[in-house]
Design an enzyme around this catalytic site. Structure first.
Site, PDB file in Angstrom:
ATOM      1  N   LYS A  90       0.839  -1.199   0.000  1.00 16.41           N
ATOM      2  CA  LYS A  90       0.000   0.000   0.000  1.00 16.41           C
ATOM      3  C   LYS A  90       0.872   1.246   0.000  1.00 16.41           C
ATOM      4  O   LYS A  90       1.906   1.287   0.674  1.00 16.41           O
ATOM      5  CB  LYS A  90      -0.920  -0.027   1.233  1.00 16.41           C
ATOM      6  CG  LYS A  90      -1.983   1.077   1.264  1.00 16.41           C
ATOM      7  CD  LYS A  90      -2.908   0.895   2.463  1.00 16.41           C
ATOM      8  CE  LYS A  90      -4.010   1.950   2.517  1.00 16.41           C
ATOM      9  NZ  LYS A  90      -4.915   1.743   3.669  1.00 16.41           N
ATOM     10  N   SER A 103      -9.708   1.546   2.676  1.00 14.03           N
ATOM     11  CA  SER A 103      -8.885   2.357   1.805  1.00 14.03           C
ATOM     12  C   SER A 103      -7.782   1.554   1.110  1.00 14.03           C
ATOM     13  O   SER A 103      -7.138   2.069   0.202  1.00 14.03           O
ATOM     14  CB  SER A 103      -8.246   3.496   2.596  1.00 14.03           C
ATOM     15  OG  SER A 103      -7.393   2.975   3.608  1.00 14.03           O
ATOM     16  N   SER A 146      -9.934  -0.832   6.928  1.00 18.56           N
ATOM     17  CA  SER A 146      -9.383  -0.621   5.586  1.00 18.56           C
ATOM     18  C   SER A 146      -8.651  -1.803   4.976  1.00 18.56           C
ATOM     19  O   SER A 146      -8.291  -1.754   3.804  1.00 18.56           O
ATOM     20  CB  SER A 146      -8.456   0.595   5.581  1.00 18.56           C
ATOM     21  OG  SER A 146      -9.213   1.766   5.645  1.00 18.56           O
TER      22      SER A 146
END
Lengths: 424, 92
Positions: free
Chosen positions: A30, A105, A129
């Protein structure tokens, strides 16, 4: 395939050691996790040319385990969103449900695994997330107990809530990645001794004989009918394998979403003050005095980020602190207490991970409150610092459904065991 | 609508406190949205006071000199530097 879904912000191959438990694995990381020499944008225009001079601890551990990093995965800007539509680099499409959002996210990380663009991925979970995009993309995601995984090198959004966690096609593969990244780190004082010599992968043995699964009624009531059907089928499967299922009540979770957003926004308003366009971050130029120049450079933040900084500033401001922040901390303590009491009677708790199938793209952007409410089943876990896993539980019209198992603090083995039984 | 919801002037004030530039459209949207969101946050009024028995451990380490970033690395991401320092706007 990756370009079709806008999965990566930066595609770059970083080879790890030649040997190790992940020597054959590719990993998407990420884009809020620092990678030495590879730009780390947090999905924000503010950091679109930021190149960290060091690796996050989890990235060091990936390399030492032999993994090959294949890119930095797209994400909601600074982790703020539930759909991966607030990235400055454009939205990610859901490979498991085209036209739908991948969740957020860590949507790029989950999509990378779902599309086969990486074997494994790392995300971060502040209010769901990792679990939310795992559920929406039909993959496995684990949010570890607070303090199990080092946050050194994770660009902070809400420190007291967030943990880095693995995403993978199977429970065992997610557990293997967790084994690599878990354990104490002298550079993160919130890490503990747990996880140092873990064998989470070994716990994925599918043996649920004698396990008691509690189902909090509050976390099932609001879910869509089709989602509840898939959830009930997964529970029936577990019963057939020897588990006992019983209802429990967690009255405090009715206030978890409010408490979560007040605490997360308050911490965000403080954390994001570091982006001043002087040390790093795009500068708006140096016209006017410091305050004006600072405000101007921060116009580059996207709307969701501005919304949370402002609401956090408001919640902490004189006159409102007791009304919002102090009450949110009370709610957090209440949630922890509720979970503690539940775990006196059951081994794990189960609920749908998300109350709906994946949203259509664009659906939630105009109504932020509606988007915040979608996190009702995941945020209580972060408030209580507990571990949780999301495992695929079939599909309904609209896309994949996930089942979530929550364990007591450092009870990763138990949730991995129960999660692996769902795959049987 | 919440009795404490900020109007447009208060949204601008909070944005100044937070050092975040907003355009007029954003002020208008945020004023509407904050009313809904803060209304919802107000249900925290119903939360009872809860005892918090925090189990705290001191995690301070000794203050020793350690390896750290070189000045060049520390300055590498700064938009402007001068003579080995960060260069920023006027403070006053």
């Amino acid at each position: 395939m990756s370009t079709d879904h806008n999965i990566f912000v930066t595609e770059e191959t970083v080879e790890g050691e030649s040997e190790g438990p992940l020597a054959d694995a590719t990993v998407a990381v990420k884009d809020n996790i620092s990678t030495e020499g590879v730009r780390t944008t947090c999905g924000s225009e503010m950091l679109d040319d930021y190149v960290p001079p060091y690796d996050a601890t989890v990235v060091e551990r990936l390399k030492a385990a032999g993994a090959t990093v294949v890119g930095k995965a797209n994400m909601d800007e600074f982790g703020m969103g539930s759909t991966t539509e607030t990235s400055a680099f454009g939205p990610v499409d859901n490979p498991a449900a085209p036209g739908r959002v991948p969740g957020g996210s860590s949507g790029g990380s989950a999509a990378a695994v779902a599309a086969g663009a990486a074997d494994l991925a790392l995300g971060s979970d502040t209010g769901g997330s990792v679990r939310n995009p795992a559920a929406f993309c039909g993959v496995v995601g684990i949010k570890p107990t607070y303090g199990l995984v080092s946050r050194y090198g994770l660009v902070a959004y809400a420190n007291s809530l967030e943990q880095i966690g693995p995403l993978a096609p199977t429970v065992e593969a997610a557990a293997e990645l967790l084994d690599v990244i878990a354990g104490p780190d002298e550079r993160d004082a919130t890490t503990r001794e747990e996880g140092a010599d873990s064998d989470y992968a070994g716990a994925a043995d599918g043996d649920v004989g004698g396990t008691t699964v509690g189902v909090p009624t509050e976390l099932v009531e609001g879910a869509d009918e089709g989602v509840v059907e898939r959830f009930e089928e997964a529970l029936d499967d577990l019963r057939a394998q020897g588990a006992t299922v019983e209802e429990v009540s967690l009255p405090s979770v009715e206030h978890a979403v409010e408490a979560y957003y007040v605490i997360a926004m308050s911490e965000a308003s403080s954390n994001l003050a570091r982006f001043d366009g002087v040390r790093y971050g795009n500068s708006g130029g140096f016209e006017g005095n410091w305050n004006e120049a600072f405000s101007e450079s921060r116009e580059a933040f996207g709307e969701e980020v501005k919304r949370r900084i402002l609401l956090g500033t408001y919640a902490l401001s004189a006159g409102y602190h007791d009304k919002y922040y102090k009450q949110a901390q009370n709610a957090r303590a209440w949630v922890k207490q509720d979970f503690d009491e539940a775990f006196a009677d059951v081994d794990v708790l189960a609920s749908p991970t998300m109350p709906t199938p994946p949203f259509e793209r664009g659906e939630s952007l105009d109504d932020p409150l509606q988007m915040y409410l979608a996190d009702a089943n995941t945020v209580p876990v972060n408030l209580a610092d507990l571990p949780a896993i999301s495992v695929p539980a079939g599909e309904v019209e609209g896309g994949p459904v996930g089942i979530q198992f929550v364990g007591p603090a450092f009870g990763e083995e138990e949730i991995i065991r129960v999660g692996s039984a769902v795959e049987n | 609508m919440s009795e404490t919801s900020p109007g447009p002037e208060e949204v601008r004030h909070v944005a100044r406190l937070a050092r975040v530039g907003l355009d007029d459209d954003e002020v208008e949207r945020f004023t509407d949205q904050f009313a809904d969101i803060l209304d919802y946050f107000e249900t925290l009024d119903e939360v009872p006071e809860v005892d918090r028995e925090a189990d705290l451990v001191n995690v301070m380490r000794d203050d020793e000199v350690r390896e750290s970033l070189s000045p060049e690395e520390a300055l590498a991401n700064a938009p402007e530097t001068e003579d080995g320092y960060f260069k920023g706007p006027n403070v006053s």
